[in-house]
Write an enzyme that holds these catalytic residues in place. Sequence first.
Site, PDB file in Angstrom:
ATOM      1  N   TYR A  14      -8.604   5.036   1.513  1.00  0.00           N
ATOM      2  CA  TYR A  14      -7.623   5.524   0.722  1.00  0.00           C
ATOM      3  C   TYR A  14      -7.251   6.963   1.151  1.00  0.00           C
ATOM      4  O   TYR A  14      -5.959   7.154   0.949  1.00  0.00           O
ATOM      5  CB  TYR A  14      -7.712   5.421  -0.821  1.00  0.00           C
ATOM      6  CG  TYR A  14      -7.734   4.282  -1.355  1.00  0.00           C
ATOM      7  CD1 TYR A  14      -7.124   3.075  -0.790  1.00  0.00           C
ATOM      8  CD2 TYR A  14      -8.244   3.966  -2.718  1.00  0.00           C
ATOM      9  CE1 TYR A  14      -7.142   1.710  -1.373  1.00  0.00           C
ATOM     10  CE2 TYR A  14      -8.203   2.582  -3.247  1.00  0.00           C
ATOM     11  CZ  TYR A  14      -7.647   1.561  -2.629  1.00  0.00           C
ATOM     12  OH  TYR A  14      -7.592   0.248  -3.076  1.00  0.00           O
ATOM     13  N   LEU A  15      -8.265   7.615   1.627  1.00  0.00           N
ATOM     14  CA  LEU A  15      -8.093   9.055   1.653  1.00  0.00           C
ATOM     15  C   LEU A  15      -6.928   9.290   2.957  1.00  0.00           C
ATOM     16  O   LEU A  15      -6.037  10.349   2.695  1.00  0.00           O
ATOM     17  CB  LEU A  15      -9.366   9.718   2.248  1.00  0.00           C
ATOM     18  CG  LEU A  15     -10.191   9.607   1.398  1.00  0.00           C
ATOM     19  CD1 LEU A  15     -11.562  10.296   1.859  1.00  0.00           C
ATOM     20  CD2 LEU A  15     -10.000  10.519   0.125  1.00  0.00           C
ATOM     21  N   GLU A  41      -9.967  -1.277  11.794  1.00  0.00           N
ATOM     22  CA  GLU A  41     -10.708  -2.056  10.941  1.00  0.00           C
ATOM     23  C   GLU A  41     -10.572  -3.589  11.542  1.00  0.00           C
ATOM     24  O   GLU A  41     -11.413  -4.292  11.119  1.00  0.00           O
ATOM     25  CB  GLU A  41     -10.207  -1.869   9.697  1.00  0.00           C
ATOM     26  CG  GLU A  41      -8.697  -2.301   9.347  1.00  0.00           C
ATOM     27  CD  GLU A  41      -8.128  -2.200   7.814  1.00  0.00           C
ATOM     28  OE1 GLU A  41      -8.860  -1.914   7.032  1.00  0.00           O
ATOM     29  OE2 GLU A  41      -6.960  -2.360   7.642  1.00  0.00           O
ATOM     30  N   ARG A  94      -4.262   7.621   3.599  1.00  0.00           N
ATOM     31  CA  ARG A  94      -2.853   7.141   3.305  1.00  0.00           C
ATOM     32  C   ARG A  94      -2.458   8.139   1.852  1.00  0.00           C
ATOM     33  O   ARG A  94      -1.227   7.975   1.487  1.00  0.00           O
ATOM     34  CB  ARG A  94      -2.539   5.692   3.046  1.00  0.00           C
ATOM     35  CG  ARG A  94      -3.310   5.387   1.654  1.00  0.00           C
ATOM     36  CD  ARG A  94      -3.051   3.626   1.591  1.00  0.00           C
ATOM     37  NE  ARG A  94      -3.457   3.065   0.319  1.00  0.00           N
ATOM     38  CZ  ARG A  94      -3.606   2.043  -0.048  1.00  0.00           C
ATOM     39  NH1 ARG A  94      -3.497   0.974   1.086  1.00  0.00           N
ATOM     40  NH2 ARG A  94      -3.756   1.398  -1.096  1.00  0.00           N
ATOM     41  N   ASP A  96       0.554   1.745   8.451  1.00  0.00           N
ATOM     42  CA  ASP A  96       0.307   0.961   9.952  1.00  0.00           C
ATOM     43  C   ASP A  96       1.193   1.012  10.853  1.00  0.00           C
ATOM     44  O   ASP A  96       1.157   0.682  12.077  1.00  0.00           O
ATOM     45  CB  ASP A  96      -0.234  -0.409   9.575  1.00  0.00           C
ATOM     46  CG  ASP A  96      -1.122  -0.910   8.457  1.00  0.00           C
ATOM     47  OD1 ASP A  96      -1.943  -0.069   8.820  1.00  0.00           O
ATOM     48  OD2 ASP A  96      -0.975  -1.639   7.531  1.00  0.00           O
ATOM     49  N   MET A 105      -7.646   2.358   9.125  1.00  0.00           N
ATOM     50  CA  MET A 105      -6.759   0.969   8.878  1.00  0.00           C
ATOM     51  C   MET A 105      -6.275   0.750   9.908  1.00  0.00           C
ATOM     52  O   MET A 105      -5.710   1.315  10.829  1.00  0.00           O
ATOM     53  CB  MET A 105      -5.779   1.446   7.597  1.00  0.00           C
ATOM     54  CG  MET A 105      -6.349   1.805   6.450  1.00  0.00           C
ATOM     55  SD  MET A 105      -5.122   2.356   5.040  1.00  0.00           S
ATOM     56  CE  MET A 105      -6.257   2.153   3.689  1.00  0.00           C
ATOM     57  N   THR A 159       5.132   2.153   5.811  1.00  0.00           N
ATOM     58  CA  THR A 159       3.786   1.586   5.833  1.00  0.00           C
ATOM     59  C   THR A 159       2.823   2.448   6.630  1.00  0.00           C
ATOM     60  O   THR A 159       3.538   3.247   7.941  1.00  0.00           O
ATOM     61  CB  THR A 159       3.848   0.387   6.640  1.00  0.00           C
ATOM     62  OG1 THR A 159       2.618  -0.035   6.676  1.00  0.00           O
ATOM     63  CG2 THR A 159       4.483   0.256   7.817  1.00  0.00           C
ATOM     64  N   GLY A 163       0.893  -1.252  -0.014  1.00  0.00           N
ATOM     65  CA  GLY A 163       0.125  -0.012  -0.063  1.00  0.00           C
ATOM     66  C   GLY A 163       0.735   1.274  -0.288  1.00  0.00           C
ATOM     67  O   GLY A 163       1.750   1.452   0.791  1.00  0.00           O
TER      68      GLY A 163
END
Length: 418
Positions: free
Chosen positions: A296-297, A247, A299, A144, A190, A142, A13
Amino acid sequence: MSALNLLYAQAGGVTAVINASAAGVIRAARSAGPGIGRVLAARHGALGVLGEDLVDTAGWSDDDLARLAQTPGGAFGSCRFDLDALADNPAQYDRLFDVLGAHRIGAFLYNGGNGSMETVAKISAAARARGYPLCAIGVPKTVDNDLEGSDCSPGFGSAAKYLATSMLEAGLDLAAMRSRRGRVFVMEVMGRNAGWLAAATALAAEGAEQAPHIVLVPEVAFDEEAFLAEVRRVVERIGYCAVTVAEGLKRADGSLVMEQGQDAAGHIQLGGAGQCIARLVGERLGYKYHWSIPDYLQRAAGHWRSATDHAQALAVGEAAVRYALEGRDGVMPAIRRLSDQPYRWDIQAVDVAAIANLERRLPAAFLRADGLHVSAEGLRHLRPLIEGELLPSTLGGLPDYRLPALPAVPRLLPAYPA
């Protein structure tokens, strides 16, 4: 090989600053003098390497690189593709090294997350096994923030800044529209197994009255009754409640609160935890509710990058080139925190084989004792990562994310079967 031809690729991603790492790589390689020859990039990560789908970055000017560094997304195209184990698919590695050899690649820099570091480790080991002179180096990123071995991951700070801002602004809306009936807003962010992004939204709250009032992370099993009781207490006190949900929120038995099914590769697709939690509040407590999924917004928000995040993304790209020139192989430039106040950091090399596919979770000390919010220690750790703003240049009232095309490198090998 007298001069290293360098091949760079992006994987997983994308983020608001992965292209800053790319710019750091290209600039550092150009400044290396005769130690670095051509600087190529593969389109769509490892798939582009196998397919010999390469571009030459030599045509980009310094101004182009400056624009690249402020552009979100992945300028060279990314992929979610894992190399097979060497023993399972030796032909795949034969092809990969045929491509590297045909283009005289002496350094391969792979910009990605946990899985990408495993790819670097595999390629490094395979190169050593066949005596191919290659420096395989991971470049971390990342949103995350779950890469082991690094204090934080480039991409996280900007996503965290965007989400904390979104929660701050949503909280102002909620406060203005509070009612006797009670209102609840749920934002799903996320975070499959790690709650770093969810935790970062807590930076929006300067006190108990401000959003978010509850933060639900995968590291803490979801306790429905405790959650609903906390929602009720908040609404009865101030008339509304804002909730952040990762999530990957799980129940005590380990099952996901919500999932969307599986993709073609058998990976579980997450999504819907926020909607599930919001509807639970409506059904059990009768409050009016709304939910949002930034998806997506969070990231892709290049207009609201963290200056800290941007600087770190550049630094790991530059360090990766330095490692290649030093002949280091199988390493990743990681961020090391030196102090919190003032925030200081540097770069150190870590062994990719030691961190590949590991996940760095939120420490228990970063969460409140009841597991429903972030602790003061967690906030102190997170705050420096969102500091500073780098506004993009604009065109017609919108960010100017235009990049010139890059010429394809002529293929030297037969086509690789898809």
